[in-house]
Design an enzyme around this catalytic site. Structure first.
Site, PDB file in Angstrom:
ATOM      1  N   ARG A 163       0.643  -1.432  -0.912  1.00  0.00           N
ATOM      2  CA  ARG A 163      -0.163   0.134  -0.008  1.00  0.00           C
ATOM      3  C   ARG A 163       0.640   1.496  -0.113  1.00  0.00           C
ATOM      4  O   ARG A 163       0.500   2.985   0.535  1.00  0.00           O
ATOM      5  CB  ARG A 163      -1.121   0.047   1.404  1.00  0.00           C
ATOM      6  CG  ARG A 163      -2.230  -1.488   1.094  1.00  0.00           C
ATOM      7  CD  ARG A 163      -3.001  -1.349  -0.181  1.00  0.00           C
ATOM      8  NE  ARG A 163      -4.312  -2.578   0.625  1.00  0.00           N
ATOM      9  CZ  ARG A 163      -3.526  -3.908  -0.098  1.00  0.00           C
ATOM     10  NH1 ARG A 163      -2.257  -3.835  -1.305  1.00  0.00           N
ATOM     11  NH2 ARG A 163      -4.480  -4.681  -0.183  1.00  0.00           N
ATOM     12  N   SER A 242     -11.854  -0.988   3.134  1.00  0.00           N
ATOM     13  CA  SER A 242     -11.102  -1.460   4.034  1.00  0.00           C
ATOM     14  C   SER A 242     -10.471   0.177   3.885  1.00  0.00           C
ATOM     15  O   SER A 242      -9.262   0.659   4.452  1.00  0.00           O
ATOM     16  CB  SER A 242      -9.734  -2.280   2.997  1.00  0.00           C
ATOM     17  OG  SER A 242     -10.253  -3.916   3.198  1.00  0.00           O
ATOM     18  N   GLU A 337      -5.345   2.911   5.817  1.00  0.00           N
ATOM     19  CA  GLU A 337      -5.632   2.596   4.556  1.00  0.00           C
ATOM     20  C   GLU A 337      -5.612   4.203   4.083  1.00  0.00           C
ATOM     21  O   GLU A 337      -5.734   4.473   3.099  1.00  0.00           O
ATOM     22  CB  GLU A 337      -5.704   1.627   4.229  1.00  0.00           C
ATOM     23  CG  GLU A 337      -5.308   1.341   2.404  1.00  0.00           C
ATOM     24  CD  GLU A 337      -5.891   0.373   1.985  1.00  0.00           C
ATOM     25  OE1 GLU A 337      -6.377  -0.307   0.701  1.00  0.00           O
ATOM     26  OE2 GLU A 337      -5.438  -0.745   3.147  1.00  0.00           O
TER      27      GLU A 337
END
Length: 341
Positions: A163, A242, A337
């Site tokens: 990520r 998420s 995230e």
């Protein structure tokens, strides 16, 4: 080109935050983007589909959005069965995945139904079911927002990690991605090792054994079914998918935890062991629970949702409380995230 003042971003963030941008500009070519650069003053934020953002208030600056579209196929320039595809940054990511699957090009099928746009996929290094964007990206084309110069980044120059990318770190805000080039294949090798994907794709044979389904379409549909069963529709419950990244811990840390939690799921990855943040959040008792008008989704603990009218402060408070509880129980720090703006 489209330009607006005091523009509502309600339709540009999936958390459903009703905030405004002082200036909003949507461009549909590199030429229009270059023409915009001399007019950019103060804060500048480039967004995609807004599926990975949490606005904490009005944005006192310029919000840019790419409407650069198009998919071009370059045959014969790759090796063996490779197909190189150049995709406009403004294309919807899942539309591109559907196009690739329908054309028999493998590589992105495990990334089905991830929200957002193609340009953002290269910034975020999106990933799911054992595949990350970096696995299929060949090059990233971008325009320098200071000079207007064109630059092509090879995948090795993009600083990809879980990520993470150079566009989120060292070069954050410096470049606007215009196109992404992907390396796909005409002879797909399906990746079915992650989660319950293989179990969903096994067909019983007359001799009682099982074999994995071999079609890209089967993989795509299975992942769509899994995601639809676990993830809320942002049109019904505001969310950004998420919310937390899955932490990677040292093998020593993992083995120590495994003694206390033998049922703990894990994945061996480069640099250590990945432990699902959603599992830890569930173990802390947060699944389906709320703080004010912000809540943890009752089917997927990685997802924070807006129950209706939640403020960004409520969502941030919920996030911070969950992080604290996970740290106290497991001795592991988890991080959002989602980008907080």
């Amino acid at each position: 080109m489209k330009e607006y003042k005091d523009y509502s971003l309600l339709g540009h963030n999936t958390f459903g935050m009703d905030v405004k941008a002082k200036r909003y500009v949507e461009y549909d070519s590199e030429e229009e983007l270059r023409a915009l650069i001399p007019t950019l003053e103060g804060k500048v934020l480039h967004i995609g589909g807004g599926s990975n953002l949490l606005f904490k208030g009005d944005f006192d600056g310029t919000v840019l959005h790419s409407a650069i579209k198009g998919i071009q196929v370059y045959l014969g320039i790759g090796e063996n069965d490779e197909v190189v595809v150049r995709v406009g940054a403004g294309e919807v990511w899942d539309d591109f995945v559907a196009w690739a699957v329908s054309n028999g090009y493998g590589g992105v099928e495990n990334l089905s139904l991830i929200p957002g746009e193609v340009g953002a996929s290269a910034v975020q290094n999106i990933g799911a079911y054992g595949v990350e964007a970096k696995d299929v990206i060949a090059k990233v084309e971008a325009i320098d927002l200071q000079s207007g110069a064109f630059r092509s980044f090879g995948v090795d120059e993009c600083g990809y990690a879980y990520r993470q990318s150079i566009f989120k770190n060292e070069l954050k805000g410096r470049y606007a991605i215009t196109h992404v080039m992907f390396s796909l294949t005409r002879k797909p090798k399906l990746k079915l090792e992650y989660g319950n994907l293989r179990a969903m794709l096994c067909n019983n044979t007359p001799d009682g054994e099982s074999r994995p389904a071999r079609g890209l379409g089967d993989v795509r549909q299975a992942i769509i079914d899994i995601r639809n069963a676990k993830l809320p529709d942002p049109k019904v419950l505001g969310n950004a998918g998420s919310f937390f990244m899955n932490p990677v811990v040292s093998r020593e840390k993992f083995l120590a935890l495994q003694k206390d939690y033998p049922q703990m799921p894990f994945y061996e990855v480069e640099g250590g062991v990945k432990i699902p943040a959603g599992w830890m959040i569930d173990q802390c008792g947060w699944k389906g629970k709320s703080l004010g008008r912000a809540a943890v989704h009752d089917k997927q603990a990685l997802v924070l949702v807006n129950l209706g009218g939640a403020t960004s402060d409520e969502i941030v408070t919920l996030c911070e409380t969950i992080c604290r509880d996970v740290r106290e129980k497991f001795g592991i720090d988890i991080h959002p995230e989602v980008n907080l703006i």
